[in-house]
Design a protein around this motif. Structure first.
Motif, PDB file in Angstrom:
ATOM      1  N   ASP A   1       0.805  -1.206   0.000  1.00 58.49           N
ATOM      2  CA  ASP A   1       0.000   0.000   0.000  1.00 58.49           C
ATOM      3  C   ASP A   1       0.846   1.268   0.000  1.00 58.49           C
ATOM      4  O   ASP A   1       0.337   2.364  -0.170  1.00 58.49           O
ATOM      5  N   HIS A   2       2.153   1.107   0.224  1.00 54.34           N
ATOM      6  CA  HIS A   2       3.020   2.276   0.293  1.00 54.34           C
ATOM      7  C   HIS A   2       4.107   2.168  -0.769  1.00 54.34           C
ATOM      8  O   HIS A   2       4.616   1.100  -1.066  1.00 54.34           O
ATOM      9  N   GLY A   3       4.469   3.318  -1.325  1.00 51.86           N
ATOM     10  CA  GLY A   3       5.702   3.400  -2.080  1.00 51.86           C
ATOM     11  C   GLY A   3       5.752   2.749  -3.428  1.00 51.86           C
ATOM     12  O   GLY A   3       6.786   2.225  -3.803  1.00 51.86           O
ATOM     13  N   MET A   4       4.664   2.747  -4.201  1.00 54.79           N
ATOM     14  CA  MET A   4       4.733   2.279  -5.578  1.00 54.79           C
ATOM     15  C   MET A   4       4.540   3.501  -6.471  1.00 54.79           C
ATOM     16  O   MET A   4       3.453   3.731  -6.998  1.00 54.79           O
ATOM     17  N   PRO A   5       5.565   4.326  -6.602  1.00 55.95           N
ATOM     18  CA  PRO A   5       5.403   5.595  -7.322  1.00 55.95           C
ATOM     19  C   PRO A   5       5.012   5.390  -8.776  1.00 55.95           C
ATOM     20  O   PRO A   5       5.542   4.509  -9.465  1.00 55.95           O
TER      21      PRO A   5
ATOM     22  N   ALA B   1       9.007   4.763 -12.059  1.00 54.93           N
ATOM     23  CA  ALA B   1      10.004   3.713 -12.291  1.00 54.93           C
ATOM     24  C   ALA B   1      11.414   4.270 -12.127  1.00 54.93           C
ATOM     25  O   ALA B   1      12.301   3.604 -11.559  1.00 54.93           O
ATOM     26  N   ILE B   2      11.635   5.475 -12.605  1.00 52.52           N
ATOM     27  CA  ILE B   2      12.954   6.097 -12.465  1.00 52.52           C
ATOM     28  C   ILE B   2      13.288   6.326 -10.992  1.00 52.52           C
ATOM     29  O   ILE B   2      14.425   6.119 -10.554  1.00 52.52           O
ATOM     30  N   THR B   3      12.288   6.737 -10.212  1.00 56.99           N
ATOM     31  CA  THR B   3      12.507   6.918  -8.770  1.00 56.99           C
ATOM     32  C   THR B   3      12.970   5.619  -8.127  1.00 56.99           C
ATOM     33  O   THR B   3      13.945   5.593  -7.353  1.00 56.99           O
ATOM     34  N   MET B   4      12.286   4.514  -8.429  1.00 58.21           N
ATOM     35  CA  MET B   4      12.665   3.222  -7.852  1.00 58.21           C
ATOM     36  C   MET B   4      14.027   2.760  -8.358  1.00 58.21           C
ATOM     37  O   MET B   4      14.822   2.184  -7.614  1.00 58.21           O
ATOM     38  N   ALA B   5      14.311   3.012  -9.631  1.00 56.70           N
ATOM     39  CA  ALA B   5      15.598   2.609 -10.196  1.00 56.70           C
ATOM     40  C   ALA B   5      16.749   3.376  -9.540  1.00 56.70           C
ATOM     41  O   ALA B   5      17.818   2.806  -9.271  1.00 56.70           O
ATOM     42  N   ARG B   6      16.535   4.637  -9.274  1.00 52.90           N
ATOM     43  CA  ARG B   6      17.586   5.426  -8.628  1.00 52.90           C
ATOM     44  C   ARG B   6      17.839   4.963  -7.199  1.00 52.90           C
ATOM     45  O   ARG B   6      18.972   5.013  -6.695  1.00 52.90           O
ATOM     46  N   GLU B   7      16.788   4.490  -6.530  1.00 55.42           N
ATOM     47  CA  GLU B   7      16.976   3.942  -5.189  1.00 55.42           C
ATOM     48  C   GLU B   7      17.786   2.656  -5.253  1.00 55.42           C
ATOM     49  O   GLU B   7      18.623   2.383  -4.383  1.00 55.42           O
TER      50      GLU B   7
ATOM     51  N   GLN C   1      19.651   1.182 -16.906  1.00 62.12           N
ATOM     52  CA  GLN C   1      18.984   1.151 -18.205  1.00 62.12           C
ATOM     53  C   GLN C   1      17.587   1.756 -18.122  1.00 62.12           C
ATOM     54  O   GLN C   1      17.151   2.479 -19.028  1.00 62.12           O
ATOM     55  N   ILE C   2      16.875   1.487 -17.031  1.00 67.64           N
ATOM     56  CA  ILE C   2      15.539   2.057 -16.840  1.00 67.64           C
ATOM     57  C   ILE C   2      15.618   3.579 -16.754  1.00 67.64           C
ATOM     58  O   ILE C   2      14.823   4.287 -17.378  1.00 67.64           O
ATOM     59  N   VAL C   3      16.577   4.083 -15.991  1.00 66.86           N
ATOM     60  CA  VAL C   3      16.734   5.535 -15.868  1.00 66.86           C
ATOM     61  C   VAL C   3      16.977   6.162 -17.235  1.00 66.86           C
ATOM     62  O   VAL C   3      16.332   7.145 -17.619  1.00 66.86           O
ATOM     63  N   THR C   4      17.893   5.579 -17.989  1.00 66.11           N
ATOM     64  CA  THR C   4      18.280   6.156 -19.281  1.00 66.11           C
ATOM     65  C   THR C   4      17.157   6.064 -20.311  1.00 66.11           C
ATOM     66  O   THR C   4      16.777   7.063 -20.939  1.00 66.11           O
ATOM     67  N   SER C   5      16.602   4.862 -20.472  1.00 63.97           N
ATOM     68  CA  SER C   5      15.613   4.651 -21.531  1.00 63.97           C
ATOM     69  C   SER C   5      14.282   5.326 -21.219  1.00 63.97           C
ATOM     70  O   SER C   5      13.655   5.929 -22.103  1.00 63.97           O
ATOM     71  N   GLN C   6      13.861   5.246 -19.966  1.00 62.36           N
ATOM     72  CA  GLN C   6      12.554   5.818 -19.644  1.00 62.36           C
ATOM     73  C   GLN C   6      12.595   7.341 -19.592  1.00 62.36           C
ATOM     74  O   GLN C   6      11.590   7.994 -19.890  1.00 62.36           O
ATOM     75  N   GLN C   7      13.739   7.927 -19.240  1.00 56.41           N
ATOM     76  CA  GLN C   7      13.830   9.388 -19.313  1.00 56.41           C
ATOM     77  C   GLN C   7      13.746   9.836 -20.764  1.00 56.41           C
ATOM     78  O   GLN C   7      13.098  10.843 -21.086  1.00 56.41           O
ATOM     79  N   SER C   8      14.373   9.077 -21.673  1.00 54.49           N
ATOM     80  CA  SER C   8      14.280   9.386 -23.096  1.00 54.49           C
ATOM     81  C   SER C   8      12.832   9.299 -23.585  1.00 54.49           C
ATOM     82  O   SER C   8      12.368  10.146 -24.372  1.00 54.49           O
ATOM     83  N   GLU C   9      12.111   8.289 -23.098  1.00 56.73           N
ATOM     84  CA  GLU C   9      10.715   8.136 -23.491  1.00 56.73           C
ATOM     85  C   GLU C   9       9.837   9.238 -22.907  1.00 56.73           C
ATOM     86  O   GLU C   9       8.880   9.686 -23.552  1.00 56.73           O
TER      87      GLU C   9
END
Length: 212
Positions: A133-137, A171-177, A193-201
């Protein structure tokens, strides 16, 4: 470590403990052989990118257990675009998201199996998975998905892009953690990879929204 991260880990720890007892009661084999789990497993090559129980820590486990349902929702949203989107670029983007995230789900499933940790299952199509219930940004609510499923054409495009931007940001928030706290090489590589690709998207989606 942030209060949000601590709350998220506390919530996830309860889920993991409950699931672990359930798995033990079933007499399941949790060896780290990288084999096929009860949730479809992952290709052997995918597990080799991570999956070392000795290398993984709680941050790595949390990253995989939370990112799996997060990716599942993104895949579901992307599948809707095939029949509902109007803009060809939105359709292409949705297919790109689906093609990238479906294999990542399989890879993370393989890691959790190799680590002997519970794999999320039975998650709802929308909202938070049971016990999380917590923390699924960035996760969409059931109402969000119902609204998206009921849209078509230009209205679908607008809703899809707006929701997916928020979803990617989560997803980027969780990946950075994971990059800050994790230690498994494969999990960290996927997080980057998530940070890079999803920021591009995200940048692409904002450009599409701006011209509509």
């Amino acid at each position: 470590m942030s209060t949000r991260t601590l709350a998220r880990r506390a919530a996830l720890a309860g889920v993991g403990l409950t699931a672990a007892f359930a798995l033990a009661a079933c007499g399941g084999d949790h060896s780290t052989d990288g084999g096929h789990g009860g949730h479809g497993g992952a290709p052997a090559g995918a597990v080799s990118a991570g999956g070392s129980a000795a290398a993984a820590d709680s941050a790595d486990v949390m990253f995989a257990q939370m990112m799996i349902p997060h990716h599942q929702q993104a895949v579901r949203m992307s599948e809707l675009a095939g029949s509902r989107a109007d803009d060809p670029e939105v359709k292409q983007l949705a297919e790109r998201i689906r093609a990238a995230q479906a294999p990542e789900i399989a890879t993370m499933t393989g890691w959790l199996t190799a680590w002997g940790r519970p794999v999320p299952s039975g998650s709802p199509a929308g909202g938070q998975p049971p016990g999380m219930d917590h923390g699924m940004p960035g996760m969409m609510s059931d109402a969000d998905l119902v609204r998206l499923e009921g849209a078509a054409g230009r209205e679908f495009d607008r809703q899809f892009l707006t929701m997916m931007i928020a979803h990617h940001e989560g997803a980027i928030t969780m990946a950075r953690e994971e990059l800050a706290d994790g230690r498994d090489a494969g999990a960290r590589a996927m997080a980057q990879q998530i940070v890079t690709s999803q920021q591009s998207e995200i940048d692409l989606m904002r450009r599409i929204l701006a011209r509509r």
